[in-house]
Enzyme design. Structure first.
Site, PDB file in Angstrom:
ATOM      1  CD  GLU A 307      -2.812  -1.245   2.273  1.00 33.18           C
ATOM      2  OE1 GLU A 307      -3.993  -1.441   1.954  1.00 33.18           O
ATOM      3  OE2 GLU A 307      -2.619  -0.908   3.277  1.00 33.18           O
TER       4      GLU A 307
HETATM    5  C1  TNX Z   1      -4.161  -3.706   4.614  1.00 30.00           C
HETATM    6  S1  TNX Z   1      -2.489  -6.392   4.508  1.00 30.00           S
HETATM    7  C2  TNX Z   1      -3.008  -3.891   5.212  1.00 30.00           C
HETATM    8  C3  TNX Z   1      -2.948  -3.239   6.634  1.00 30.00           C
HETATM    9  C4  TNX Z   1      -4.108  -2.981   7.356  1.00 30.00           C
HETATM   10  C5  TNX Z   1      -5.070  -4.128   6.932  1.00 30.00           C
HETATM   11  C6  TNX Z   1      -6.334  -4.090   7.537  1.00 30.00           C
HETATM   12  C7  TNX Z   1      -1.432  -5.023   4.144  1.00 30.00           C
HETATM   13  C8  TNX Z   1      -0.212  -5.571   3.679  1.00 30.00           C
HETATM   14  N1  TNX Z   1      -1.912  -3.889   4.782  1.00 30.00           N
HETATM   15  O1  TNX Z   1      -2.117  -2.212   6.722  1.00 30.00           O
HETATM   16  O2  TNX Z   1      -4.158  -2.893   8.679  1.00 30.00           O
HETATM   17  O3  TNX Z   1      -5.265  -4.014   5.599  1.00 30.00           O
HETATM   18  O4  TNX Z   1      -7.015  -5.259   7.285  1.00 30.00           O
END
Ligand code: TNX
Length: 714
Positions: A307
């Site tokens: 992300e």
């Molecule tokens: C996505 S999974 C994220 C996390 C969040 C999560 C909540 C991932 C690699 N990144 O930063 O906490 O979703 O479900």
């Protein structure tokens, strides 16, 4: 020596009996024997031609609840527990023979011997998990032969300790419970926007400034790493970068890009991306990775990589200069650059990297493990490119998701992640991969992100019992996996958790309609289900559900609750579920609907005959005696069967027709009654002659609004 131990067990040869002991994860092969069980007693000796460390730790575990201190003795002692090396067994696997006269554990490695002791603990009465001395229990183990080995090498659990911090004691409890269920990787998400939780000696400001929610000292980390290692768990630390880095950026000025771009990440956090063009950033990460490599002996460091908000790079002079220098075309190339540099640092410190599936944008060395979280598909892409893959798709593996509609806290972006949803994860589902590529799918993992997990009770509610389902996905051969069987073994598993005082989520019971009967499948073996049909909230003193029959009127008011072995109550469930009717082969003749009953919201009477099963007619007042709803066919239709479902699509006793006649007209004027309604549905077999109209004729006042679904016509 090995032969001597086998003499002990060869004495009792008996036939196999039916029931399988409640072991989670289910072993690859279990033969329960009718012979005498084994009983632990004061004279029990440990015989250790191999694996004496495992034996010693096992003895220490037994001593607390039983008060029995097992001594080390000679192979010929009666009642011995022998540990034997057998090089032909698979890594992590074991063979366990329990007979009245003795126990023999064989394994090729220490992990296998340890796993055998976890199985033995589960074969003992649940009181073996008591944290204080228990008296009056016979410590017996049924006669059994078990051959077992893990399906996947990486059986992981990830915990985010940045969004909310959990201290060493809680971590130890989770490591212990993981080990009990043969999970062997603890992925520790140590940094994120909300906190930096690992002490770095060379940069104390990281925890001083960004560890205000709590952090681990290096001493604590060393102790936890040792604690995990004793339980054959490898810890994989994660420092999430270049995104999810607000905390680090706040502690160490200058990490961020020099520009003024303040765009937000998907999480709504501004200013959380490392500057890719700043050399000091790699020096800092070098320092961090050097200390991580000292602290964590396992082969992997997780570099994060998920992300990433790339916007800030667009107007950062340093990032732009780097792009020009290297001839990069877009910010994705900068991300690759960053991830590649960090992977190099890890390699320099003797570690391989793991990254979230976004790292696939780049061209990482194929030794990098890719963790597929957005779905299993990036895992397949990664395997095709040569990466080892751990499957952790949100829809099956994210324990931060709510588990049912009753849950009050949790994420929802990946849908409800129920126990059976976790259990249903199958990494090889739709691979289309070659055999060599399939070999690279070497792990599964559940993840708990803690944005909404604020305390220990909430943490354990989210983890247990869903992590048991993941443990079985990771360990048990696919052919031996069966959710109904798993559920039957869940009862004893919950008793074990209860012994340890784990505030797990008590699974609720759901009532289902099957062949016009209300049935409640126990959510776990031996579940104590209580119910009411008078509107009262059920509790432990309500009548016990034991497969009784409920009439439709009572079913509409059914409320259930499950009482856990430790006395805690589940959420209260209402209503009766039923799968939507099977519409295969149904006719869809042109028709209109006549009724004087007013419609609620956007619903319209004609939605009963639009032949879209998801749309329906919903009245805007309670049903009244004398109400009629008439379906008129444009042309008479020859019918052998008619069925009109009412009530909600999956919950047919809510807003359903209760007291009414289903009527049929041949001439469009005269109607004859062919059926009544039960559990919201009227059904009638007809003689195949043409029918002009169908009518629901309400006979009594209802206490709810009414929903009428599309009829089934054949
Ligand atoms: C996505 S999974 C994220 C996390 C969040 C999560 C909540 C991932 C690699 N990144 O930063 O906490 O979703 O479900």
């Amino acid at each position: 020596m090995r032969a001597a131990i086998f003499c002990i067990v060869a004495l009792t040869i008996a036939s196999t009996s039916a029931a399988e002991p409640a072991i989670i994860p289910r072993p690859a092969s279990v033969r329960e024997l009718a012979g005498a069980p084994y009983t632990l007693h004061r004279e029990t000796m440990l015989v250790v031609p191999a694996f004496s460390n495992v034996a010693a730790r096992f003895a220490a575990e037994l001593e607390t609840p039983t008060g029995i201190r097992l001594g080390f003795g000679k192979p010929t002692e009666a009642g011995a527990i022998g540990f034997v090396r057998a090089d032909n067994l698979p890594a992590g696997g074991y063979r366990l023979n329990v007979r009245g006269a003795g126990i023999v554990i064989e394994a090729a490695d220490e992990a296998g011997a340890f796993h055998a002791t976890r199985t033995l603990l589960q074969l003992l009465p649940p009181a073996i998990f008591a944290t204080t001395r228990v008296t009056g229990v016979a410590w017996t183990i049924p006669a059994v032969t078990i051959e077992d080995a893990p399906r996947f090498a990486w059986r992981g659990f990830m915990l985010d300790v940045s969004r909310h911090f959990f201290g060493p004691e809680e971590i130890r409890r989770q490591l212990d419970l993981m080990a009990l269920h043969k999970l062997n990787i603890f992925h520790w998400h140590l940094s994120d926007d909300q906190g930096w939780t690992v002490e770095i000696r060379k940069h104390p400001e990281l925890t001083q400034k960004a560890g205000t929610r709590g952090f681990y000292t290096q001493q604590q980390i060393r102790e936890l790493v040792a604690y995990a290692a004793e339980r054959h768990i490898t810890i994989v630390p994660e420092i999430d970068a270049p995104g999810h880095s607000r905390a680090a950026a706040m502690a160490v000025p200058g990490i961020l890009c020099a520009g003024t771009n303040d765009s937000k990440s998907v999480q709504g956090v501004a200013g959380n991306v490392w500057c890719v063009g700043r050399e000091e950033n790699y020096a800092l990460l070098d320092d961090v990775y050097a200390e991580l490599a000292e602290l964590f002996p396992g082969p992997w460091i997780h570099l994060g990589g998920d992300e990433v908000n790339r916007n800030a790079w667009k107007d950062c002079p340093r990032c732009q200069a780097l792009m020009r220098d290297k001839g990069y075309k877009d910010p994705g190339d900068l991300q690759n650059h960053f991830v590649g540099r960090v992977a190099d640092l890890a390699r320099k410190h003797g570690r391989s990297v793991v990254g979230w599936n976004e790292v696939l944008h780049g061209h990482l060395a194929t030794s990098a493990v890719v963790m597929a979280w957005t779905s299993i598909d990036p895992g397949y892409t990664a395997a095709r490119r040569g990466h080892p893959v751990v499957m952790a798709p949100g829809g099956n593996c994210y324990l931060d998701m709510k588990e049912s509609r009753h849950d009050t806290f949790g994420h929802w972006w990946a849908g409800l992640v129920s126990l059976d949803k976790v259990y249903a994860l199958e990494p090889f589902d739709r691979t289309g991969l070659t055999a060599a590529e399939q070999q690279r799918l070497f792990g599964v993992q559940a993840c708990l992100w803690t944005e909404y997990v604020t305390n220990s009770a909430a943490l354990n509610y989210k983890i247990w019992p869903r992590l048991l389902a993941l443990a079985e996905v990771g360990w048990t051969p696919q052919a031996r996996r069966d959710f109904v069987d798993f559920r039957s073994r869940l009862g004893p598993a919950l008793q074990r958790l209860s012994q340890r005082g784990v505030p797990y989520r008590v699974p609720e019971a759901s009532a289902k309609l099957a062949a016009n009967q209300v049935v409640i499948e126990p959510p776990f073996g031996g579940a104590d289900i209580r119910f009411t049909t008078d509107g009262a909230t059920p509790d432990a003193s309500s009548p016990k559900w034991s497969d009784q029959t409920l009439d439709p009127a009572a079913a509409r008011k059914l409320k259930t609750v499950v009482v856990a072995p430790d006395g805690r109550l589940s959420h209260v469930n209402t209503g009766v579920e039923a799968p939507p009717a099977d519409r295969a082969g149904t006719l869809t003749p042109s028709a209109t609907v006549e009724t004087a009953v007013p419609a609620y919201g956007d619903s319209k009477p004609d939605q009963i005959v639009d032949w879209k099963p998801k749309t329906f007619f919903w009245s805007s007042r309670k049903g009244q005696a004398g109400d009629t709803i008439t379906i008129r066919f444009a042309q008479p239709v020859a019918l052998k069967h008619v069925e009109i479902p009412t009530g909600k699509l999956n919950s047919p006793t809510e807003d359903c027709v209760v007291d009414a006649d289903l009527q049929v007209s041949r001439d469009g004027t005269n109607f004859e009654t062919v059926a009544g309604f039960a559990y919201g549905t009227a059904r009638a077999d007809l003689d195949g002659r043409p029918v002009s109209a169908l009518r629901i004729a309400i006979k009594a006042d209802h206490d709810t609004w009414l929903i009428v679904q599309d009829p089934l016509l054949r």
